[in-house]
Design a protein around this motif. Structure first.
Motif, short mmCIF file in Angstrom:
data_model
loop_
_atom_site.label_atom_id
_atom_site.label_comp_id
_atom_site.label_asym_id
_atom_site.label_seq_id
_atom_site.Cartn_x
_atom_site.Cartn_y
_atom_site.Cartn_z
N GLN A 160 0.82 -1.20 0.00
CA GLN A 160 0.00 0.00 0.00
C GLN A 160 0.86 1.26 0.00
N ALA A 161 1.96 1.21 0.73
CA ALA A 161 2.87 2.36 0.75
C ALA A 161 3.46 2.59 -0.63
N LYS A 162 3.77 1.50 -1.32
CA LYS A 162 4.29 1.61 -2.69
C LYS A 162 3.23 2.18 -3.62
N ALA A 163 1.99 1.72 -3.45
CA ALA A 163 0.90 2.19 -4.31
C ALA A 163 0.64 3.68 -4.11
N LYS A 164 0.82 4.16 -2.89
CA LYS A 164 0.56 5.58 -2.61
C LYS A 164 1.56 6.48 -3.33
N LYS A 165 2.73 5.93 -3.69
CA LYS A 165 3.73 6.71 -4.39
C LYS A 165 3.42 6.82 -5.88
N GLU A 166 2.50 5.99 -6.36
CA GLU A 166 2.14 6.01 -7.76
C GLU A 166 1.22 7.19 -8.04
N PRO A 167 1.09 7.62 -9.30
CA PRO A 167 0.24 8.75 -9.63
C PRO A 167 -1.19 8.55 -9.14
N VAL A 168 -1.80 9.61 -8.66
CA VAL A 168 -3.17 9.55 -8.15
C VAL A 168 -4.13 9.28 -9.30
N GLN A 169 -5.07 8.38 -9.09
CA GLN A 169 -6.04 8.04 -10.11
C GLN A 169 -7.06 9.16 -10.27
N SER A 170 -7.60 9.25 -11.45
CA SER A 170 -8.62 10.27 -11.73
C SER A 170 -9.95 9.87 -11.12
N PRO A 171 -10.84 10.85 -10.87
CA PRO A 171 -12.18 10.53 -10.37
C PRO A 171 -12.91 9.60 -11.34
N PHE A 172 -13.82 8.79 -10.82
CA PHE A 172 -14.59 7.88 -11.66
C PHE A 172 -16.01 7.78 -11.11
N ILE A 173 -16.90 7.28 -11.94
CA ILE A 173 -18.31 7.16 -11.59
C ILE A 173 -18.61 5.78 -11.04
N PHE A 174 -19.32 5.74 -9.93
CA PHE A 174 -19.74 4.47 -9.32
C PHE A 174 -21.22 4.62 -8.99
N GLY A 175 -22.06 3.93 -9.78
CA GLY A 175 -23.51 4.11 -9.62
C GLY A 175 -23.88 5.54 -9.94
N LYS A 176 -24.52 6.24 -9.02
CA LYS A 176 -24.88 7.64 -9.19
C LYS A 176 -23.92 8.58 -8.47
N PHE A 177 -22.78 8.03 -8.08
CA PHE A 177 -21.81 8.81 -7.34
C PHE A 177 -20.54 9.05 -8.16
N GLU A 178 -19.85 10.13 -7.81
CA GLU A 178 -18.50 10.35 -8.33
C GLU A 178 -17.53 10.06 -7.20
N VAL A 179 -16.53 9.26 -7.48
CA VAL A 179 -15.52 8.88 -6.49
C VAL A 179 -14.22 9.59 -6.82
N ASN A 180 -13.67 10.28 -5.84
CA ASN A 180 -12.41 10.99 -6.03
C ASN A 180 -11.33 10.32 -5.19
N PRO A 181 -10.46 9.51 -5.81
CA PRO A 181 -9.43 8.79 -5.05
C PRO A 181 -8.44 9.73 -4.36
N LYS A 182 -8.28 10.92 -4.89
CA LYS A 182 -7.31 11.85 -4.30
C LYS A 182 -7.77 12.36 -2.94
N THR A 183 -9.08 12.59 -2.82
CA THR A 183 -9.61 13.13 -1.57
C THR A 183 -10.32 12.10 -0.72
N PHE A 184 -10.43 10.84 -1.23
CA PHE A 184 -11.15 9.78 -0.54
C PHE A 184 -12.59 10.23 -0.25
N LYS A 185 -13.19 10.85 -1.27
CA LYS A 185 -14.55 11.35 -1.16
C LYS A 185 -15.45 10.69 -2.21
N LEU A 186 -16.69 10.48 -1.82
CA LEU A 186 -17.72 9.99 -2.72
C LEU A 186 -18.85 11.01 -2.67
N SER A 187 -19.24 11.55 -3.80
CA SER A 187 -20.24 12.61 -3.82
C SER A 187 -21.34 12.31 -4.82
#
Length: 233
Positions: free
Chosen positions: A125-152
């Motif tokens: 997981q520590a190694k993965a965190k050093k990789e480029p941040v993934q772009s936001p994506f759609i999950f159901g009716k939500f937008e998921v932002n991996p950078k902020t750990f937010k689902l809106s």
């Protein structure tokens, strides 16, 4: 001597000394605490690669210590130790950010295997965190932002834990597929995970509370009885 340092917080002297002896025999560096308050003070003043945390302790419970450790450090692996074996203890521990739990009494070999597993997962997981941040994506009716750990979406802005985010990403990458519990555990917890599928079920239940309109009748992540789960697109 190994550079891996472990904080052992356990009020029962016999159990604590047994843990210390076992870990030191495997070349771990061990620092011990006899109560929750002492454990937290040690954690604030030193660096640890892993925390073994008893739940029922004087001064501060393992729950309180886990919560405060997570406020300081989101990444250090935490294994909770419980003598009760009750499901509620495990659920609360996972909600507070514990990575795994063990019910006393437990075998030395299982303890060492679980410690090795969480340390390997932590390293990945520590190694993965050093990789480029993934772009936001759609999950159901939500937008998921991996950078902020937010689902809106649907008027809500929801915080996600790292595990919840990884779960959502895995479902997102396999829309409409029936994913077995073993498949999800291997993808999210890692092939080194030694826990039971009940841990997964508990995480799914907590995630549903955040994303489902009616968590008791889920429509986004559905259960395929006897097999696993499916992301309904």
């Amino acid at each position: 001597m190994s550079q891996i340092k472990v904080l052992v917080a356990e009020d029962d002297m016999n159990i604590r000394m047994g843990l210390v002896d076992t870990l030191e025999s495997e070349d771990y560096r061990v620092v011990e605490a006899k109560d929750g308050k002492a454990a937290l003070e040690l954690f604030k003043t030193d660096f640890f690669d892993l925390v073994l945390l008893d739940i029922m302790m004087p001064e501060k419970s393992g729950y309180d210590v886990c919560r405060e450790i997570r406020a300081i450090n989101e990444d250090v692996p935490i294994i909770m130790l419980t003598a009760k074996g009750e499901e509620i203890d495990k659920v609360v521990g996972l909600q507070l950010g514990a990575d795994d739990y063990m019910t006393k009494p437990f075998g030395v070999h299982e303890l060492l295997a679980r410690i090795s597993a969480v340390l390997r997962r932590s390293k990945r997981q520590a190694k993965a965190k050093k990789e480029p941040v993934q772009s936001p994506f759609i999950f159901g009716k939500f937008e998921v932002n991996p950078k902020t750990f937010k689902l809106s979406g649907q008027g809500r802005n929801i915080d996600l834990s790292e595990r919840e985010l990884t779960l959502i990403r895995h479902f997102h990458d396999h829309p409409g597929e029936v994913l077995s519990r073993d498949n999800i555990l291997n993808a999210v917890w890692g092939i080194d995970y030694f826990g039971t599928t009940r841990t997964l079920d508990q995480h799914i239940a907590q995630l549903r509370k955040k994303i489902e309109t009616d968590p008791s009748n889920p429509s986004l992540i559905t259960t395929v009885h006897g097999v696993g789960y499916r992301y309904e697109t």
